[in-house]
Design a protein around this motif. Structure first.
Motif, short mmCIF file in Angstrom:
data_model
loop_
_atom_site.label_atom_id
_atom_site.label_comp_id
_atom_site.label_asym_id
_atom_site.label_seq_id
_atom_site.Cartn_x
_atom_site.Cartn_y
_atom_site.Cartn_z
N GLU A 126 -27.55 -2.24 -51.48
CA GLU A 126 -28.06 -1.35 -50.43
C GLU A 126 -29.55 -1.11 -50.62
OE1 GLU A 126 -25.88 2.27 -49.93
OE2 GLU A 126 -23.92 1.31 -50.10
N VAL A 149 -26.07 -3.09 -46.94
CA VAL A 149 -26.70 -2.09 -46.08
C VAL A 149 -28.21 -2.27 -46.17
CG1 VAL A 149 -27.05 0.37 -45.64
CG2 VAL A 149 -24.81 -0.45 -46.40
N GLU A 151 -31.24 -0.30 -44.60
CA GLU A 151 -31.66 0.89 -43.85
C GLU A 151 -33.17 1.03 -43.99
OE1 GLU A 151 -32.63 4.73 -42.69
OE2 GLU A 151 -32.36 4.52 -44.84
N GLU A 172 -24.56 -3.40 -42.29
CA GLU A 172 -25.28 -2.42 -41.49
C GLU A 172 -26.77 -2.71 -41.51
OE1 GLU A 172 -24.42 1.60 -42.52
OE2 GLU A 172 -22.26 1.27 -42.72
#
Length: 371
Positions: A126, A149, A151, A172
């Motif tokens: 992540e 992920v 982000e 994501e």
């Protein structure tokens, strides 16, 4: 042959030995009591108690009372009774530490580039990078094959590298509130993506057709951009459940929008739609539809008669419209306004979902104070 037989009184001998045995037992008992009451025995007991407490990780503050060891406490017994809870807590801490090894976080307006050490941490799953001055994503992101992920919200990123297509395990992707003007077609190679957020980039007008390969996507946020229509690739995402196209330049909706059989929430407020197609009535799972009612002149009456659909028509007041025009003069202020409106709509939708019935329309008023 005559023999002399000596006869003893055995009762006297027995009584003598019983008396000796009793005196011996009494002496032993007194000696034991003396040892137990002696300072040496107490010191030995305290040292044994302290040693066991140390081995079990009990701090001294628990069993020391004004500098003296309180051996009367049932610390060890309670510890034994709760040992399963302690083991469970330790295991949770171990899990947390293990999870943190796979997460990279970077925040702060003073940050302008990635640390050099990041290149070597290809085991990460992540990335959470937000509120920085970072403009570009390094090409070595292709090395992070385990990334789930990504982000990257609220930065100054102007483009995504084509190497992002190597992230085959990505689930994501959040690049909201940056400065993107286009999306690389290589993103279509990330076939395991389930959630994409491109909101708040202001200048996005289209998505590459290659994103049609993303069949696992269930959430797409394209709000606060300049899309003139729904991208074709969106209509080819069969598992899409949430689509936010609010605050764009939509003038109409495609007649084949009912291809999105799994769509549950469709947000279309703050566009230039004048009519809604009949095909919206052929979407059996659609349960939330929000539009702007100021410019809407035509829509299927069946939308209002569907009991499972919550149809909301938002109307901007003249007060909020004037204030928005003033605020949009500055890009930073505009971004703050967009974030505020998204938070408002998120709370509003959560409230509508919990209600049994939905209002036929809502007037949204914005107020500000100038000192």
């Amino acid at each position: 042959m005559a023999r002399d037989i000596i006869v003893f009184d055995f009762s006297l001998i027995r009584g003598m030995w019983e008396t000796r045995v009793k005196k011996y037992i009494q002496r032993r008992k007194k000696e034991q009591q003396r040892v137990e009451q002696s300072a040496l025995q107490k010191i030995k007991q305290e040292w044994s108690f302290m040693l066991e407490c140390r081995q079990k990780g009990i701090p001294q503050s628990v069993y020391l009372n004004n500098g003296f060891v309180d051996t009367g406490l049932r610390i060890l017994e309670k510890l034994e009774e709760n040992s399963h809870l302690i083991r469970k807590f330790d295991s949770l801490e171990d899990v947390t530490r293990e999870k943190d090894k796979y997460i990279f976080e970077l925040y702060g307006e003073h940050i302008k580039e990635f640390p050099d050490s990041l290149r070597e941490q290809t085991h990460l799953k992540e990335w959470h990078i937000s509120n920085t001055q970072i403009h570009t994503i390094p090409a070595y992101i292709a090395l992070f094959q385990e990334l789930r992920v990504l982000e990257l919200s609220q930065n100054l990123i102007s483009q995504l590298p084509p190497e992002i297509g190597y992230l085959h395990n990505l689930k994501e992707l959040n690049v909201s509130f940056n400065r993107l003007t286009c999306i690389p077609p290589e993103l279509g190679n990330c076939e395991n993506v389930e959630k994409m957020d491109f909101s708040g980039n202001l200048e996005l007008t289209e998505l590459p057709f290659e994103l049609s390969n993303l069949k696992q996507v269930s959430f797409v946020d394209l709000s606060d951009n300049k899309f003139p229509t729904i991208p074709i690739c969106i209509l080819r995402m069969p598992n899409l459940e949430w689509l936010d196209l609010s605050s764009n330049n939509l003038k109409d909706l495609p007649e084949d929008i009912d291809r999105l059989n799994e769509l549950k929430t469709l947000l279309l407020q703050k566009n230039m739609l004048k009519y809604l197609p009949w095909s919206l009535t052929n979407m059996p799972k659609l349960s939330m539809l929000i539009v702007s009612g100021d410019s809407l002149v035509e829509m299927p009456s069946a939308l209002l008669e569907t009991p499972s659909l919550k149809f909301i028509s938002l109307r901007d007041s003249t007060v909020s419209a004037d204030l928005n025009a003033e605020i949009k003069e500055e890009r930073d202020s505009c971004r703050d306004l967009q974030q505020f409106e998204k938070e408002f709509m998120r709370a509003y939708i959560e409230d509508i979902v919990e209600r049994e019935t939905a209002p036929c329309y809502t007037t949204k008023i914005s107020l500000s104070l100038h000192l």
